[in-house]
Design a protein around this motif. Structure first.
Motif, PDB file in Angstrom:
ATOM      1  N   ILE A  23       0.839  -1.207   0.000  1.00 23.08           N
ATOM      2  CA  ILE A  23       0.000   0.000   0.000  1.00 23.08           C
ATOM      3  C   ILE A  23       0.873   1.255   0.000  1.00 23.08           C
ATOM      4  CG2 ILE A  23      -1.638   1.355   1.384  1.00 23.08           C
ATOM      5  CD1 ILE A  23      -2.792  -1.353   2.356  1.00 23.08           C
ATOM      6  N   ARG A  24       1.859   1.277   0.867  1.00 21.18           N
ATOM      7  CA  ARG A  24       2.749   2.444   0.957  1.00 21.18           C
ATOM      8  C   ARG A  24       3.515   2.659  -0.355  1.00 21.18           C
ATOM      9  NH1 ARG A  24       7.693   2.585   5.132  1.00 21.18           N
ATOM     10  NH2 ARG A  24       8.438   1.031   3.637  1.00 21.18           N
ATOM     11  N   GLU A  51      -3.756   1.608 -15.778  1.00 27.65           N
ATOM     12  CA  GLU A  51      -2.704   1.439 -14.770  1.00 27.65           C
ATOM     13  C   GLU A  51      -3.140   2.020 -13.425  1.00 27.65           C
ATOM     14  OE1 GLU A  51       1.354   1.498 -17.496  1.00 27.65           O
ATOM     15  OE2 GLU A  51       0.365   3.405 -17.001  1.00 27.65           O
ATOM     16  N   ARG A  52      -3.839   3.154 -13.492  1.00 30.36           N
ATOM     17  CA  ARG A  52      -4.354   3.739 -12.240  1.00 30.36           C
ATOM     18  C   ARG A  52      -5.323   2.783 -11.559  1.00 30.36           C
ATOM     19  NH1 ARG A  52      -5.033   8.556 -15.518  1.00 30.36           N
ATOM     20  NH2 ARG A  52      -3.326  10.033 -15.129  1.00 30.36           N
ATOM     21  N   GLN A  53      -6.195   2.166 -12.356  1.00 29.77           N
ATOM     22  CA  GLN A  53      -7.154   1.222 -11.790  1.00 29.77           C
ATOM     23  C   GLN A  53      -6.436   0.043 -11.131  1.00 29.77           C
ATOM     24  OE1 GLN A  53     -10.471   1.363 -11.378  1.00 29.77           O
ATOM     25  NE2 GLN A  53     -10.340   3.463 -12.166  1.00 29.77           N
ATOM     26  N   ASP A  54      -5.369  -0.441 -11.752  1.00 32.72           N
ATOM     27  CA  ASP A  54      -4.596  -1.548 -11.166  1.00 32.72           C
ATOM     28  C   ASP A  54      -3.969  -1.130  -9.838  1.00 32.72           C
ATOM     29  OD1 ASP A  54      -5.182  -3.290 -13.200  1.00 32.72           O
ATOM     30  OD2 ASP A  54      -3.356  -2.872 -14.354  1.00 32.72           O
ATOM     31  N   ILE A  55      -3.447   0.109  -9.794  1.00 27.35           N
ATOM     32  CA  ILE A  55      -2.837   0.594  -8.550  1.00 27.35           C
ATOM     33  C   ILE A  55      -3.895   0.700  -7.452  1.00 27.35           C
ATOM     34  CG2 ILE A  55      -1.775   2.604  -7.453  1.00 27.35           C
ATOM     35  CD1 ILE A  55      -0.268   3.081 -10.090  1.00 27.35           C
ATOM     36  N   PHE A  56      -5.062   1.278  -7.817  1.00 25.38           N
ATOM     37  CA  PHE A  56      -6.130   1.410  -6.826  1.00 25.38           C
ATOM     38  C   PHE A  56      -6.600   0.030  -6.349  1.00 25.38           C
ATOM     39  CE2 PHE A  56      -7.266   5.723  -8.811  1.00 25.38           C
ATOM     40  CZ  PHE A  56      -6.579   6.390  -7.814  1.00 25.38           C
ATOM     41  N   LYS A  57      -6.683  -0.917  -7.277  1.00 21.21           N
ATOM     42  CA  LYS A  57      -7.121  -2.272  -6.922  1.00 21.21           C
ATOM     43  C   LYS A  57      -6.136  -2.923  -5.946  1.00 21.21           C
ATOM     44  CE  LYS A  57      -8.489  -6.685  -8.979  1.00 21.21           C
ATOM     45  NZ  LYS A  57      -8.636  -7.456 -10.248  1.00 21.21           N
ATOM     46  N   THR A  58      -4.845  -2.720  -6.213  1.00 20.30           N
ATOM     47  CA  THR A  58      -3.816  -3.281  -5.318  1.00 20.30           C
ATOM     48  C   THR A  58      -3.916  -2.669  -3.923  1.00 20.30           C
ATOM     49  OG1 THR A  58      -2.325  -3.622  -7.190  1.00 20.30           O
ATOM     50  CG2 THR A  58      -1.335  -3.601  -4.989  1.00 20.30           C
ATOM     51  N   ILE A  59      -4.133  -1.359  -3.852  1.00 14.11           N
ATOM     52  CA  ILE A  59      -4.261  -0.671  -2.563  1.00 14.11           C
ATOM     53  C   ILE A  59      -5.500  -1.160  -1.809  1.00 14.11           C
ATOM     54  CG2 ILE A  59      -4.709   1.559  -1.474  1.00 14.11           C
ATOM     55  CD1 ILE A  59      -2.921   2.828  -3.620  1.00 14.11           C
TER      56      ILE A  59
END
Length: 395
Positions: free
Chosen positions: A181-182, A199-207
């Motif tokens: 998350i960090r 890519e933003r969606q993937d980052i948000f999904k990971t968080i």
């Protein structure tokens, strides 16, 4: 007061003898009782005619003499009896014994009671005859307190060990998602414009996934700690058990589709009313289904079977995963224990779900278990009683 006169006074010596709190008695060289004090009579609950002239082991109700219906000195244990051996040693070798321990079952008032006696033996010469003085102190209450304290200390040590293990597991399992998350949050804050929408969606999904993983672990920790403290509330009432199961299966079917896993229901009933706490039962079946999905390969099947078995309702969750070794099966329902197999999709696990499930099923008057063979999948099952258990709005 003239002490020499007191010492020569038979009345005074008798008074002293009978007011000693220890059980005191004298035996001759044949180990027959020739004198005893009030404390001895009170301890073994026998009258004079059943004490005087009788053999020591028979008088005090030694379990071997009573159960074998034999005289003291002739039972299978007499050669190993520390009290008898000390009496004989004092009589033949003039060797005293001080504060030795005797632990044994005795029959007192026809009741078999475990006693801890501390005893002393000493030879005496009286009118050209050797007598053996025996002093018995009943330390049963003290020993039982010591044993209880040892048991509590052992439980405390085990609890501390479990707590330390829990802290290490929690620290390890929280570190990974929090670290992810960090990292992604820092990456996104520093280079937001460099990522396209996908890519933003993937980052948000990971968080979000990392956050959910942390929250799930904390929820399990809170639930388990409340169970251990006896502070979990159950709201048990009459509910349609199949409706509860269907709801959980429908939710998990969506998750299973991500791995192309098919959940098949085999219910013996169309409707089944049981005394349950529906939210807690959802927690149990949800945990079993979630585990089955985590450890099942893509394109496999999971079966949920509900049927009657010998007055119980048996619920089974059967997967086609890697299976669990017999050694791991013994530990699965203990807190923070996991099988030595990896999830097939990189999913995380707190190691508390099965321990919580066991507590819930136990509270419903049921039992939970697992059958598994390496390479052939696993069958997690639990039984619930058909007959209603007592309703409870509290613990």
């Amino acid at each position: 007061m003239n002490l020499s006169v007191l010492k020569e006074s038979v009345n005074f010596l008798n008074l002293l003898f009978d007011n000693v709190t220890s059980a005191v008695y004298l035996v001759n060289q044949e180990a027959r009782v020739v004198a005893f004090n009030d404390a001895f009579e009170a301890l073994f609950q026998k009258s004079d005619d059943k004490i005087l002239g009788e053999l020591c082991g028979n008088v005090i109700g030694c379990m071997y003499a009573v159960e074998e219906n034999k005289d003291c000195g002739t039972t299978r244990n007499c050669s190993q009896c520390s009290l008898r051996n000390s009496i004989l040693k004092a009589a033949t070798e003039k060797i005293p014994t001080y504060k030795d321990l005797l632990v044994r079952d005795f029959y007192i008032n026809n009741l078999k009671i475990t006693k801890y006696f501390q005893f002393t033996t000493k030879d005496l010469e009286f009118q050209n005859e050797t007598l053996i003085l025996v002093i018995l102190d009943d330390i049963t209450a003290l020993k039982m307190s010591e044993l209880q304290l040892q048991e509590k200390n052992q439980k405390l040590a085990e609890y501390n060990k479990q707590l330390n293990y829990m802290m290490s597991v929690v620290a390890h399992d929280l570190r990974n998602p929090l670290g992810a998350i960090r990292s992604f949050a820092q990456l996104f804050s520093q280079s937001c414009d460099q990522f396209d929408d996908a890519e933003r969606q993937d980052i948000f999904k990971t968080i979000v996934n990392g956050t959910n993983s942390c929250l799930n672990m904390l929820d399990d920790l809170l639930d388990y700690s409340r169970f251990e403290a006896g502070k979990i509330e159950f709201k048990i009432d009459r509910h349609d058990y199949l409706s509860v199961i269907n709801h959980v299966v429908n939710i998990n079917s969506i998750l299973a589709k991500n791995k192309n896993i098919n959940i098949i229901k085999e219910f013996e009933f169309k409707e089944l009313m049981l005394m349950i706490d529906p939210s807690r039962m959802e927690q149990v079946i949800g945990n079993l289904l979630s585990n089955a999905i985590k450890y099942s390969p893509e394109g496999t099947e999971i079966k949920v079977i509900i049927r009657r078995e010998n007055g119980w309702i048996k619920t089974e969750v059967i997967d086609q995963g890697p299976g669990i070794t017999a050694e791991d099966q013994k530990e699965l329902f203990k807190p923070f224990r996991r099988a030595n197999v990896r999830t097939t999709g990189g999913e995380s696990s707190t190691g508390l779900g099965l321990a919580i499930a066991r507590n819930i099923i136990n509270h419903h008057g049921g039992k939970i278990g697992v059958e598994s063979e390496v390479g052939k999948g696993s069958n997690f099952y639990f039984y619930l009683p058909l007959k209603p258990i007592k309703e409870s709005d509290g613990n």
